[in-house]
Design a protein around this motif. Structure first.
Motif: not given
Lengths: 488, 224
Positions: A65-68, A325-331, A484-487
């Motif tokens: 997936d995108a993470l891999s 956990g916010t989308p910005l922080a995960i990005f 999105k894969v992570v969360r």
């Protein structure tokens, strides 16, 4: 499968070839060719995932997936320049006939390729058991490389690394067993219950108490491998004693591999219990790693140990950002994982040239690098701004996004704490760097390696700077999908 | 908070006996000061584990556990003890380890760990009449005893023995919780473990080569 086959097969095949070739002019060339093929295969995988979305292969054993794809690109992207620099550096080490480097010819290249193969398998495995096997294999390969020199310090570092990582990996196995147990009650016995895609989709049905227990063991186990405080004590020793190209790969690609395992467990746990519980633990251990690294960064005298503590800080920052956990922080966290790989490997590779040139590991012996060699001085400055996250380095953007996302989250205090720590780190590194870059050169300092060794360093420096001012569209959408894969 | 245990496999006298042998052999290793005696204790620990896996295989008829049991015998009861014994003989010979703690005190500490493991596992999983009720507390207790061996000994090889006991205990948890993982995974795990022990043995040799003995408390040169 066709998309993953070159990624997973090139390194092991080339490793066997290197082991057979032994002392031959072709051995380093095979290593470089394999690393280049891996990079091309990783880029192809990125293109495939962006164009057609995630896919599962080999009967559910593999999943991309995108993470891999992001992590495969980071791993291959830093391994190629490190191996390239390594051909010059290791040739120098062998030519100088260091009494402590007595390895059979070809063995270094073969084990490095085995490490690369394990890392790429770990990030593209769908089966959590297979991922465990690959990470443990990578641990063994890297421990052998840490013990490359037979001096007492290297043996001590390799021993500590091997024992602590083995305990960590044993705990990670227990985590895998517990997750398998809770999934077995939903799917029944069989390979499906270990598949990450299945676990993610059925996370809601899993028993939260076993999933929580599994996450705790995974955090301790894979966290120890990633160097999260307080399980980090092996890390400065291992990074400072390993041969320079190996240390560069361990602090970037191997770190990303261990973190990817943590992220997979995080995604399942967040799906089962809600993201607040695992996110809180990530935030605590991330913030602890950052804060704990700061004093060691300030008073450090050895260049490679300084980088090791910086590595702990960066691993902490990525974990903290995911924990926000916010989308910005995960990005921001995933972007940081990607960009810091280039900055840190550049800084580590410079340790080889500077250390061999000044015949010392200590930073106060590196004075006046800019005057002695303008090229090396410039590279050292780029590495420095990359480590502290100053513009125009890419790490500035990623740290800024991580913390901005953090202020908007429930963990505002942790974000403020991290900001203060980053400022202190900046002051400390600015002091160390001004002493190394400026001033009068040390007598007899000369670049011991041929000019060709600068090319991979410039490539890494270019990546650090370009990512700071321009984030290419595909990279951006890849990281967005990986968040999105992570969360989900 | 009690969790209903799966009624896959009832506990039996055989299972109880083997679980007891597993725990006792781990404790025997913790009480040993001679390296080769501790290796023997680990061998019996692995034999008990292999017999347990074979019992589960017989009771459930699952072929992959039978293969896993055979692998446990081959890998953990023969290959790894042989590697450890070779490393012990090649180096300083069958020397006596001077633990940080005397044997009576160490036994007392291990007894306390076993009590804690049993009571806490009961609190989490509840009483039961299945294999889990016999094996899971034993597994947790042996994990703690193995970790205790790792931190209370000086000799490098003794720490390796603590580590392989921890790994045996986790394997026991896997067998009793899930009846073993898929066969390919089990084989990979055992292969990695074998390679890991070989590597640890190699580094024990290097430690002896560079500092004359394998006292890990003298590995203190890297700091800060």
């Amino acid at each position: 499968m066709a998309w993953l086959a070159p990624l997973l097969l090139a390194a092991p095949l080339a490793g066997v070839a290197c082991a057979l070739l032994g002392r031959s002019a072709w051995t380093p060339r095979v290593l470089l060719a394999a690393a280049a093929v891996e990079l091309a295969a990783a880029v192809a995988l990125v293109a495939r995932v962006l164009a057609a979305g995630p896919f599962t292969a080999a009967n559910g054993w593999l999943h991309a997936d995108a993470l891999s794809a992001l992590l495969a690109a980071a791993i291959a992207g830093v391994t190629l320049p490190c191996a390239w620099y390594g051909t010059h550096y290791m040739a120098y080490v062998v030519r100088r006939d260091d009494t402590d480097a007595r390895w059979a010819p070809g063995r270094y290249e073969a084990i490095l390729l085995a490490l690369l193969a394990c890392m790429l398998l770990a990030v593209s495995a769908n089966n959590l058991g297979l991922m465990w096997i690959a990470i443990e294999g990578g641990t063994l390969a890297s421990a052998l490389l840490v013990g490359y020199y037979r001096r007492p310090g290297a043996v001590e570092a390799a021993w500590k690394y091997l024992v602590l990582a083995s305990v960590g990996i044993a705990l990670a196995l227990l985590a895998t067993v517990l997750l398998y147990y809770s999934a077995g009650r939903v799917f029944g016995e069989g390979g499906r219950a270990l598949q990450w895609t299945q676990l993610r989709d059925a996370a809601r049905a899993l028993d939260p108490r076993f999933v929580k227990l599994a996450f705790l063991f995974a955090l301790a186990g894979y966290g120890a491998k990633a160097g999260l405080a307080p399980m980090h004590s092996w890390l400065p020793d291992a990074y400072s004693q390993a041969p320079t190209p190996v240390a560069a790969i361990m602090s970037t690609a191997l770190l990303a591999t261990s973190l990817s395992a943590l992220l997979r467990f995080f995604a399942v746990t967040a799906g089962c219990t809600g993201a607040a519980w695992p996110g809180g633990l990530f935030a605590i251990f991330g913030a602890l790693s950052i804060v704990l690294a700061v004093p060691f960064l300030l008073v450090q005298g050895e260049y490679k140990r300084l980088l090791a503590y910086s590595s702990i800080e960066h691993a902490g920052l990525v974990t903290l950002a995911i924990g926000f956990g916010t989308p910005l922080a995960i990005f921001g966290g995933l972007l940081h994982l990607f960009v810091q790989s280039f900055a840190k490997s550049l800084a580590f590779l410079l340790a080889g040239t500077l250390g061999r040139g000044a015949h010392s590991r200590r930073m106060d012996h590196f004075g006046g690098v800019l005057e002695a060699s303008p090229a090396l001085g410039t590279l050292l400055v780029v590495a420095g701004i990359g480590l502290v996250g100053l513009p125009p380095a890419g790490t500035f953007v990623s740290e800024w996004l991580s913390l901005a996302g953090g202020f908007a989250s429930r963990h505002g205090t942790a974000a403020r704490l991290a900001l203060v720590a980053l400022v202190v780190v900046f002051l400390g590194l600015a002091f160390h760097w001004s002493r190394m870059v400026l001033g009068r050169p040390r007598e007899g300092f000369a670049d011991p390696l041929p000019r060709g060794s600068h090319a991979p360093l410039w490539a890494l420096a270019g990546a650090v700077l370009v990512l700071g001012v321009f984030l290419p569209g595909p990279v951006r959408s890849l990281i967005e999908q990986a968040s999105k894969v992570v969360r989900p | 908070m009690n969790f209903p245990l799966p009624d896959w496999l009832p506990r039996s006298n055989t299972v109880n006996l083997l679980a007891g042998a597993f725990l006792l052999s781990a404790l025997y290793a913790a009480a040993q000061r001679r390296l080769l005696a501790a290796v023997t204790a680990y061998r019996w620990n692995s034999v008990a584990l292999g017999l347990l896996a074979a019992t589960v295989a017989l009771a459930t008829g699952a072929r992959h556990i039978a293969v896993a049991a055979a692998l446990v015998f081959a890998g953990k009861a023969f290959a790894i003890p042989a590697l450890l014994a070779r490393a012990a003989r090649r180096g300083e010979g069958d020397t006596v380890d001077e633990p940080f703690m005397g044997v009576p005190a160490a036994m007392l500490a291990c007894g306390a760990l076993v009590v804690v493991a049993f009571s806490q596992t009961r609190a989490l999983f509840g009483e039961g009449e299945t294999i889990l009720a016999s094996c899971l507390p034993v597994s947790v207790a042996a994990t703690l005893v193995g970790l205790f061996v790792m931190v209370s000994r000086r000799r490098a090889l003794m720490q390796v023995i603590g580590l392989v006991i921890v790994e045996n205990a986790i394997f026991l948890a896997a067998v009793s919780l899930t009846f073993g993982m898929p066969l390919v995974v089990e084989m990979g795990v055992l292969l990695d473990l074998l390679a890991g022990v070989a590597l640890l043995g190699l580094f024990v040799g290097r430690i002896e080569e560079t500092q004359g003995d394998s006292d890990t408390t003298r590995l203190r040169t890297l700091k800060g």
